[in-house]
Write a protein that holds these residues in place. Structure first.
Motif, PDB file in Angstrom:
ATOM      1  N   ILE A  56       0.845  -1.187   0.000  1.00  0.00           N
ATOM      2  CA  ILE A  56       0.000   0.000   0.000  1.00  0.00           C
ATOM      3  C   ILE A  56       0.882   1.239   0.000  1.00  0.00           C
ATOM      4  N   LEU A  57       0.581   2.162  -0.888  1.00  0.00           N
ATOM      5  CA  LEU A  57       1.320   3.423  -0.963  1.00  0.00           C
ATOM      6  C   LEU A  57       0.329   4.563  -1.162  1.00  0.00           C
ATOM      7  N   SER A  58       0.557   5.661  -0.467  1.00  0.00           N
ATOM      8  CA  SER A  58      -0.273   6.844  -0.681  1.00  0.00           C
ATOM      9  C   SER A  58       0.604   8.084  -0.704  1.00  0.00           C
ATOM     10  N   ALA A  59       0.084   9.124  -1.336  1.00  0.00           N
ATOM     11  CA  ALA A  59       0.655  10.467  -1.240  1.00  0.00           C
ATOM     12  C   ALA A  59      -0.377  11.341  -0.552  1.00  0.00           C
ATOM     13  N   CYS A 115      -5.944  -8.008   6.236  1.00  0.00           N
ATOM     14  CA  CYS A 115      -5.177  -7.356   5.172  1.00  0.00           C
ATOM     15  C   CYS A 115      -5.983  -6.186   4.622  1.00  0.00           C
ATOM     16  N   SER A 116      -5.632  -4.968   5.034  1.00  0.00           N
ATOM     17  CA  SER A 116      -6.358  -3.786   4.554  1.00  0.00           C
ATOM     18  C   SER A 116      -6.266  -3.666   3.040  1.00  0.00           C
ATOM     19  N   ALA A 117      -5.129  -4.058   2.470  1.00  0.00           N
ATOM     20  CA  ALA A 117      -4.940  -3.919   1.025  1.00  0.00           C
ATOM     21  C   ALA A 117      -6.063  -4.617   0.264  1.00  0.00           C
ATOM     22  N   HIS A 118      -6.301  -5.867   0.548  1.00  0.00           N
ATOM     23  CA  HIS A 118      -7.325  -6.612  -0.189  1.00  0.00           C
ATOM     24  C   HIS A 118      -8.735  -6.264   0.279  1.00  0.00           C
ATOM     25  N   GLU A 119      -8.890  -5.858   1.524  1.00  0.00           N
ATOM     26  CA  GLU A 119     -10.211  -5.443   1.981  1.00  0.00           C
ATOM     27  C   GLU A 119     -10.659  -4.179   1.251  1.00  0.00           C
ATOM     28  N   THR A 122      -3.757   3.924  11.233  1.00  0.00           N
ATOM     29  CA  THR A 122      -2.359   4.088  10.854  1.00  0.00           C
ATOM     30  C   THR A 122      -2.339   4.524   9.393  1.00  0.00           C
ATOM     31  N   PRO A 123      -1.607   5.576   9.061  1.00  0.00           N
ATOM     32  CA  PRO A 123      -1.699   6.129   7.706  1.00  0.00           C
ATOM     33  C   PRO A 123      -1.266   5.175   6.610  1.00  0.00           C
ATOM     34  N   TRP A 124      -0.314   4.306   6.895  1.00  0.00           N
ATOM     35  CA  TRP A 124       0.140   3.363   5.860  1.00  0.00           C
ATOM     36  C   TRP A 124      -0.925   2.312   5.550  1.00  0.00           C
ATOM     37  N   ASP A 125      -1.830   2.065   6.479  1.00  0.00           N
ATOM     38  CA  ASP A 125      -2.917   1.109   6.242  1.00  0.00           C
ATOM     39  C   ASP A 125      -4.134   1.751   5.577  1.00  0.00           C
ATOM     40  N   HIS A 126      -4.421   3.025   5.866  1.00  0.00           N
ATOM     41  CA  HIS A 126      -5.739   3.580   5.572  1.00  0.00           C
ATOM     42  C   HIS A 126      -5.780   4.748   4.595  1.00  0.00           C
ATOM     43  N   ALA A 127      -4.693   5.489   4.425  1.00  0.00           N
ATOM     44  CA  ALA A 127      -4.758   6.696   3.581  1.00  0.00           C
ATOM     45  C   ALA A 127      -5.087   6.353   2.135  1.00  0.00           C
ATOM     46  N   ALA A 128      -4.387   5.392   1.563  1.00  0.00           N
ATOM     47  CA  ALA A 128      -4.654   5.009   0.172  1.00  0.00           C
ATOM     48  C   ALA A 128      -6.054   4.432   0.023  1.00  0.00           C
TER      49      ALA A 128
END
Length: 293
Positions: A123-126, A210-214, A232-238
């Motif tokens: 997971i990646l976000s800006a 797994c937030s990515a697949h959810e 946590t921003p790495w889990d949820h921002a994107a």
């Protein structure tokens, strides 16, 4: 590895930069994640805060590679990686003040990954001052990505087939018709009995760890809601941005806007505002302060 991603309606990150970021994730997956999948030595797996919170050599290696690549592309950006924050918590404090920050979850679903389950992702976000403006959730196993930017749609891109398809959320409905993700084990202990009592209101509730697949499944319309605790921003921002761009209603349980700087509260993504309000009402007790002992 040079396939171009489609142009969104609004482009805070250029098409060439988006392609470079995706290629960076694909290289990190090939170099650090996939070779170790189902081949981890026990010495390459360790606990962070407990048995449910693992980190592996793949997490550390992939994050280091992605962070180096992003810093070369964006020398002045703040890089907020999950594993870097575990060692230097003060990094996270800067995200709300950063004009441009990138969050990285190098192996989201580490517990799954460490136990040989193929349900994990990158997971990646800006973000700009904590507001998500770009999100990318990459599946290393299938080599495809879900991507969104502010003002644009949520799309799935399959690089090898050069195929793009637009994503959209489900129609939603009454509570008894809804399926979604609720991370029961991440909820405050004092609220779990009340949450457990509310679960039969829904057709189905579960978690993939797994937030990515959810978030991907929510954006594809496969489930009707996604409930996130312990922000946590790495889990949820994107995921928050992708859910919104797919047509969902995204807000904190108290109705306020999500921001990556937030540490407390519940993020609720639902198919539409009416469905969101029904779920919010079912869990309104989570907004009440804990009873004094």
């Amino acid at each position: 590895m040079t396939d171009s991603l489609p142009m969104p309606i609004s482009a805070p990150i250029t098409p060439a930069q988006r392609t470079s970021i995706l290629n960076l994730l694909r290289r990190a997956a090939r170099a650090e994640i996939l070779p170790r999948f189902r081949a981890l030595d026990p010495s390459e797996i360790s606990e962070k805060t407990g048995r449910q919170d693992l980190v592996t050599a793949a997490d550390k290696g992939a994050e280091a590679m992605i962070a180096r690549g992003l810093q070369r592309m964006y020398p002045h950006a703040l890089i907020v990686g999950e594993e870097a924050v575990a060692e230097h918590p003060e990094i996270r404090d800067k995200i709300g003040d950063a004009e441009l920050a990138f969050t990285i979850d190098p192996v989201d679903g580490t517990w799954n990954y460490a136990h040989g389950l193929a349900t994990f992702g990158i997971i990646l976000s800006a973000t700009r001052f904590g507001v998500p403006v770009f999100g990318m959730i990459y599946d290393p196993i299938m080599d495809d990505v879900v991507i969104a930017e502010t003002g644009g749609p949520a799309e799935m891109f399959l690089p090898k087939r050069r195929l793009t398809r637009r994503l959209g959320v489900s129609p939603g409905g009454q509570l008894s018709e809804l399926q979604g993700f609720i991370p029961f084990y991440l909820l405050p202990e004092e609220k779990r009995s009340e949450v457990g009592a509310a679960l039969p209101l829904f057709e189905r509730s579960h978690t993939l760890r797994c937030s990515a697949h959810e978030f991907r499944l929510f954006a594809q319309g496969s489930v009707d809601f996604h409930f996130s605790a312990r922000l946590t921003p790495w889990d949820h921002a994107a995921g928050a941005l992708i859910a919104k761009c797919a047509g969902g209603h995204v807000a904190m349980l108290d109705g306020s806007e999500y921001n990556a700087k937030l540490r407390d509260g519940v993020l609720l993504c639902a198919s539409n505002k009416e469905t969101w309000e029904r779920i919010r009402d079912a869990f309104a007790f989570l907004l009440e302060p804990p009873a004094e002992g």
